[in-house]
Enzyme design. Structure first.
Site, PDB file in Angstrom:
ATOM      1  N   ALA A  30      -4.852  -1.739   6.748  1.00 19.47           N
ATOM      2  CA  ALA A  30      -5.130  -2.758   5.742  1.00 19.47           C
ATOM      3  C   ALA A  30      -4.237  -2.482   4.544  1.00 19.47           C
ATOM      4  O   ALA A  30      -4.006  -1.320   4.177  1.00 19.47           O
ATOM      5  CB  ALA A  30      -6.599  -2.726   5.335  1.00 19.47           C
ATOM      6  N   TYR A  31      -3.744  -3.555   3.943  1.00 17.82           N
ATOM      7  CA  TYR A  31      -2.774  -3.446   2.846  1.00 17.82           C
ATOM      8  C   TYR A  31      -3.409  -3.885   1.537  1.00 17.82           C
ATOM      9  O   TYR A  31      -4.029  -4.945   1.451  1.00 17.82           O
ATOM     10  CB  TYR A  31      -1.526  -4.271   3.180  1.00 17.82           C
ATOM     11  CG  TYR A  31      -0.841  -3.645   4.364  1.00 17.82           C
ATOM     12  CD1 TYR A  31       0.106  -2.649   4.178  1.00 17.82           C
ATOM     13  CD2 TYR A  31      -1.215  -3.976   5.659  1.00 17.82           C
ATOM     14  CE1 TYR A  31       0.690  -2.016   5.264  1.00 17.82           C
ATOM     15  CE2 TYR A  31      -0.632  -3.345   6.749  1.00 17.82           C
ATOM     16  CZ  TYR A  31       0.309  -2.367   6.539  1.00 17.82           C
ATOM     17  OH  TYR A  31       0.874  -1.731   7.612  1.00 17.82           O
ATOM     18  N   LEU A  32      -3.234  -3.045   0.509  1.00 17.17           N
ATOM     19  CA  LEU A  32      -3.870  -3.260  -0.780  1.00 17.17           C
ATOM     20  C   LEU A  32      -2.885  -3.663  -1.868  1.00 17.17           C
ATOM     21  O   LEU A  32      -3.297  -4.050  -2.952  1.00 17.17           O
ATOM     22  CB  LEU A  32      -4.613  -1.983  -1.197  1.00 17.17           C
ATOM     23  CG  LEU A  32      -5.653  -1.533  -0.159  1.00 17.17           C
ATOM     24  CD1 LEU A  32      -6.070  -0.098  -0.409  1.00 17.17           C
ATOM     25  CD2 LEU A  32      -6.846  -2.460  -0.171  1.00 17.17           C
TER      26      LEU A  32
END
Length: 165
Positions: A30-32
Site C-alpha cells: 500500500a502506498y502512502l
C-alpha cells in the site's frame, strides 16, 4: 542510515514459465505518498513480515539507483496504514529465480493487474547493472520509466488496463 538500491526492471516475455522448485511469496503493498511526489512511502506484508519503506530518487538523477530506508512495523500499524492508503494498493506473487551471479524476482500481479508480469534484478553497483545482459525471457526494459513503478501500478489497479507483453 540510507541504503541504495541499484536495479533494472523489465516486462516478462510471454514464453516464460515458473521454473520448477522456484520459491515464491505473496506480497501486499500500500502506498502512502502522493502520486508524482518523487518519494515513495509504502507498507508491505510478505509472509509474517510487515515493513515500511521510503524510497527517493538518486541525488545524481541516475534511473538505476534509488535511496531506500526500510524498517519493520507492528502488524496493527501495518493494518492501520493499509486502510489509510485507500485504493493505492496492490497484491502480487513474487518468484525468486537465480541467474548466475544475480537473482531475478518475477512479480505476477493479481486483481485488476492480473496478467501483468514484471522482472527486476538488483545489483551491487551501477557498472554491474549496465553490463548485465538480460536472458531471452526478459521483455521490454522498463528501468527508470515512472509509469511502471509499483506506486503507479497501484493507482492503475483501480481499473485502467496495461499492456502485459
Amino acid at each position: 542510515m540510507t541504503n541504495f538500491e541499484v536495479e533494472r526492471k523489465f516486462l516478462v516475455a510471454t514464453e516464460w514459465l515458473v521454473p520448477a522448485g522456484a520459491p515464491s511469496s505473496h506480497l501486499r503493498q500500500a502506498y502512502l505518498s502522493p502520486l508524482g511526489s518523487g518519494n515513495e512511502i509504502r507498507v508491505r506484508a510478505k509472509g509474517d513480515a510487515r515493513l515500511m519503506t521510503v524510497k527517493a530518487p538518486d541525488e545524481d538523477g541516475n534511473p538505476l539507483v534509488r535511496r531506500e530506508v526500510e524498517f519493520p512495523i507492528a502488524d496493527e500499524v501495518f493494518e492501520q496504514l493499509w486502510a489509510l492508503a485507500g485504493e493505492d494498493r496492490l497484491s502480487k506473487r513474487r518468484w525468486t529465480v537465480p541467474l548466475g551471479d544475480v537473482t531475478a524476482v518475477v512479480d505476477v500481479y493479481e486483481g485488476e493487474l492480473a496478467g501483468l508480469r514484471v522482472v527486476e534484478v538488483e545489483f551491487d553497483g551501477v557498472d554491474t547493472a549496465r553490463a548485465f545482459e538480460p536472458p531471452t525471457w526478459f521483455g521490454e526494459e522498463l528501468t527508470g520509466d515512472p509509469a511502471w513503478s509499483n506506486r503507479e501500478l497501484a493507482v492503475r489497479s483501480e481499473g485502467r488496463r496495461l499492456r502485459s507483453d
